[in-house]
Design a protein around this motif. Structure first.
Motif, mmCIF file in Angstrom:
data_model
loop_
_atom_site.group_PDB
_atom_site.id
_atom_site.type_symbol
_atom_site.label_atom_id
_atom_site.label_comp_id
_atom_site.label_asym_id
_atom_site.label_seq_id
_atom_site.Cartn_x
_atom_site.Cartn_y
_atom_site.Cartn_z
ATOM 1 N N ILE A 170 0.889 -1.088 0.185
ATOM 2 C CA ILE A 170 -0.025 -0.016 -0.023
ATOM 3 C C ILE A 170 0.759 1.290 0.065
ATOM 4 O O ILE A 170 0.543 2.212 -0.630
ATOM 5 N N THR A 171 1.945 1.148 0.818
ATOM 6 C CA THR A 171 2.958 2.361 0.678
ATOM 7 C C THR A 171 3.505 2.564 -0.442
ATOM 8 O O THR A 171 3.542 3.806 -0.891
ATOM 9 N N TYR A 172 3.811 1.681 -1.146
ATOM 10 C CA TYR A 172 4.580 1.779 -2.507
ATOM 11 C C TYR A 172 3.694 2.463 -3.734
ATOM 12 O O TYR A 172 3.825 3.240 -4.358
ATOM 13 N N LEU A 173 2.318 1.442 -3.602
ATOM 14 C CA LEU A 173 1.333 2.012 -4.420
ATOM 15 C C LEU A 173 0.964 3.661 -4.281
ATOM 16 O O LEU A 173 0.750 4.391 -5.361
ATOM 17 N N GLY A 174 0.936 4.126 -2.914
ATOM 18 C CA GLY A 174 0.448 5.269 -2.665
ATOM 19 C C GLY A 174 1.569 6.306 -3.219
ATOM 20 O O GLY A 174 1.304 7.605 -3.466
ATOM 21 N N LEU A 175 2.705 5.824 -3.219
ATOM 22 C CA LEU A 175 3.897 6.834 -3.327
ATOM 23 C C LEU A 175 4.029 6.982 -4.795
ATOM 24 O O LEU A 175 4.800 7.996 -5.317
ATOM 25 N N HIS A 176 3.675 5.992 -5.807
ATOM 26 C CA HIS A 176 4.094 5.892 -7.197
ATOM 27 C C HIS A 176 3.014 6.065 -8.003
ATOM 28 O O HIS A 176 3.107 6.127 -9.304
ATOM 29 N N TYR A 177 1.732 5.696 -7.717
ATOM 30 C CA TYR A 177 0.640 5.824 -8.448
ATOM 31 C C TYR A 177 -0.535 6.651 -8.061
ATOM 32 O O TYR A 177 -0.372 7.032 -6.847
ATOM 33 N N ASP A 178 -1.520 6.636 -8.880
ATOM 34 C CA ASP A 178 -2.694 7.490 -8.662
ATOM 35 C C ASP A 178 -3.527 6.998 -7.200
ATOM 36 O O ASP A 178 -3.260 5.763 -7.100
ATOM 37 N N LEU A 179 -4.425 7.647 -6.629
ATOM 38 C CA LEU A 179 -5.125 7.133 -5.335
ATOM 39 C C LEU A 179 -5.880 6.071 -5.773
ATOM 40 O O LEU A 179 -6.573 5.415 -4.706
ATOM 41 N N TRP A 180 -6.454 5.871 -6.814
ATOM 42 C CA TRP A 180 -7.283 4.665 -7.386
ATOM 43 C C TRP A 180 -6.777 3.366 -6.764
ATOM 44 O O TRP A 180 -7.304 2.488 -6.145
#
Length: 619
Positions: free
Chosen positions: A180-190
């Motif tokens: 979740i941390t990686y997704l939040g830092l590198h991609y949009d909020l979706w």
């Protein structure tokens, strides 16, 4: 010495049947805290292993993103592109991360293995010791089959809970946090939103349905214990079942318990299917939405093919542990339900406990024993003993006689302090037995019970149980004194003969001689003989009586007698009736009074004469 205050006996304490999950966990935590450095090191290895696992898709993304632009160049063979484009460092990092994840995982298990096994051992030992410390009342009310099954399932539940938590639950939560941390830092909020919502829905659904299922599991546990109780009770009474030809009746009773357990098991399995379907639906929807958003990003040029591969790899990595998380949660809830009864046993209060300032009993070779205005009731509404007072002078023999239910066995139990008196006091060598340690008290008293129960072990083990550190010569001497020597010599395996469950392979007389040998080996200053020769034939009884008289000569002895002929030489005879002393004196004096004792003597004399008269008539 100031006697302990007399208190009324509390009612029998039932074993608590329900505890909250947090209460159960709080009971377990002190055992784990002892190994806190191992737990901390194991968690550090866990985090390192999961960081390596999450790093694998990230490196894979870099490899793909490096390959794709080169692969689009016309006229360049794919093999040449791959060799030229992929940095050796990325490939080495990819392999190193995979090795690191396995290495840290195994290191975590190596560090934590001792924690799990030692915790199970310590809890099982504490429960075992606590059960031995509980009062006789608890053990008279217990159901052995259910108790042993509760201990077995509870210790297994501890191992399962600890292993699942550290090996599966925490790693999954760490991995979810990292993803979740990686997704939040590198991609949009979706991407973060879909993951968080899916997790929340999954966990909520799993918790609600599992809570519902736990009731079915608890019902299964109850019914399983009851079925086990019936089975063990029936097998322990094997001979009684055979005497009355009730095999079919016992099978029917057992099957009734199994039928109830079967219905509960079917409901449990059905609810499991409901849980699995819902979990699969939530995961499938989440994965589909994530891939859809990644595909849109690639089409719009905001994301690369490597990003699509990364998101898909993350979802695949999360899918399996997340799906397993539901199974683990169910297993943990089941483990907690299994542990509930185990720790509930530790909640059972000791009815009889040592005083905080209790000291060891100090006794001479033959102390006096004094019952001072002793009253006692197993239940408040039914008093067994009423103001009983007498003294067994040091080095003498006192016999207790009376009809069944007069209170003779109750006095012996009070002397061993299986119960505390309702009022009054019992003193040995001038010391109130409530002010001394129970271990020292019972070490000073030797007993030959009327109903001898032996361990399912060898003859030597059962005799040596009187003093486990005794030498072979001392054990042999005790056996000779108890008239066991010829019996043992005639056995093919001698001392190594197994006596069977509760000593059922031996006759009543043989078991009683083992009990006498065990008591002689213990060599205590106070003897309690509860019809010690009732199961012996006349020849062996005379020999054993002589041996017991010799042993009792320098000890303080209390004899519970049913056959008055065995206690005519007692220094004092006490006649009990309805929990009260009605007569007291020596044999001749009591006969001359013509009272209760004289009537009992005359009745037994007539009963003894009847078989002899019958034999003469037949002859």
């Amino acid at each position: 010495m100031r006697p302990a205050p007399a208190t009324s006996l509390p009612p029998s304490q039932p074993v608590p049947r329900t505890r909250t999950d947090w209460q159960t966990l709080r009971s377990l935590l002190p055992y784990l805290w002892e190994f806190r450095w191992r737990v901390g090191l194991a968690i550090a290895c866990l985090v390192a292993a999961k960081a390596a696992v999450v790093g694998v898709p990230v490196v894979l993304k870099s490899i793909v993103d490096t390959l794709v632009p080169m692969a689009t160049k016309a006229g360049v063979p794919a093999q040449t592109v791959a060799l030229a484009a992929v940095p050796i460092g990325l490939l080495m990092a990819y392999g190193a991360l995979r090795v690191a994840s396995t290495l840290f995982t195994e290191l975590r298990e190596f560090v934590f293995a001792k924690v799990t096994q030692r915790t199970v051992r310590k809890v099982a030992l504490q429960v075992f010791g606590h059960l031995h410390a509980l009062s006789l009342r608890f053990h008279l009310d217990r159901q052995t089959g259910g108790l042993t099954r509760d201990m077995e399932r509870g210790t297994r539940g501890i191992a399962s809970l600890v292993s699942y938590t550290l090996y599966s639950i925490l790693p999954t939560l760490v991995e979810i946090t990292l993803v979740i941390t990686y997704l939040g830092l590198h991609y949009d909020l979706w991407f973060t939103g879909i993951t968080v919502v899916a997790l929340a829905a999954y966990i909520t659904y799993t918790v609600l349905v599992t809570e519902w299922r736990t009731e079915h599991r608890r019902t299964m546990n109850d019914l399983d214990s009851k079925a086990n109780v019936r089975a063990i009770d029936s097998l322990l009474n094997y001979e009684t079942v055979k005497y009355f030809g009730n095999e079919a009746f016992e099978s029917k009773r057992y099957d009734q318990s199994l039928q109830r357990w079967e219905r509960a098991a079917v409901r449990s399995q059905t609810s499991l299917s409901v849980l699995n379907v819902g979990q699969a639906a939530i995961i499938s929807v989440a994965v589909t939405l994530m891939v859809w958003r990644a595909t849109v990003g690639v089409v719009e040029g905001r994301m690369s093919i490597g990003d699509l591969v990364l998101v898909n790899a993350f979802m695949i990595q999360l899918y399996m542990p997340l799906n397993f998380l539901g199974v683990l949660y169910r297993e943990i809830k089941q483990s907690l339900a299994d542990m509930e009864r185990l720790f509930g046993l530790l909640d059972a209060n000791r009815e009889v406990d040592d005083a905080p300032d209790a000291r060891p009993l100090q006794v001479p070779a033959a102390p006096d024993v004094h019952f001072d205005r002793v009253s006692f009731a197993y239940q408040p509404e039914r008093t067994i003993l009423h103001d009983v007072s007498f003294t067994v002078p040091a080095g003498t023999t006192t016999a207790l006689v009376g009809a069944s239910g007069a209170g003779k066995s109750t006095l012996s139990r009070l002397l061993f302090r299986f119960y505390d008196v309702t009022s009054g006091a019992i003193r040995i060598g001038g010391q109130d037995i409530r002010t001394v340690t129970q271990h020292s008290l019972r070490s000073a008293i030797g007993i030959v019970p009327q109903d001898t129960v032996l361990f399912n072990d060898t003859l030597r083990y059962n005799v040596a149980y009187g003093r486990p550190d005794a030498s072979d010569d001392e054990i042999d001497a005790a056996a000779r004194a108890a008239q066991l020597e010829r019996f043992i010599a005639g056995l093919p395996q001698g001392w190594q003969t197994n006596v069977g469950e509760r000593g059922l392979k031996l006759s009543g007389g043989e078991k009683q001689r083992v009990a006498i040998a065990r008591m002689l080996l213990k060599n205590p200053p106070v003897l309690l003989l509860d019809e010690a020769t009732s199961a012996l034939d006349s020849r062996n009884e005379a020999a054993i009586q002589d041996a017991l008289k010799s042993v009792a000569r320098d000890r303080t002895t209390l004899v519970i007698a049913h056959r008055l002929s065995t206690i005519v030489d007692a220094d004092q005879i006490i006649v009990l009736e309805g929990g009260r002393i009605v007569e007291q004196g020596r044999h001749d004096a009591l006969l001359s009074q013509g009272g209760k004792y004289a009537a009992m003597w005359a009745l037994q004399a007539r009963e003894a004469a009847q078989p002899a008269a019958g034999e003469v008539a037949t002859a």
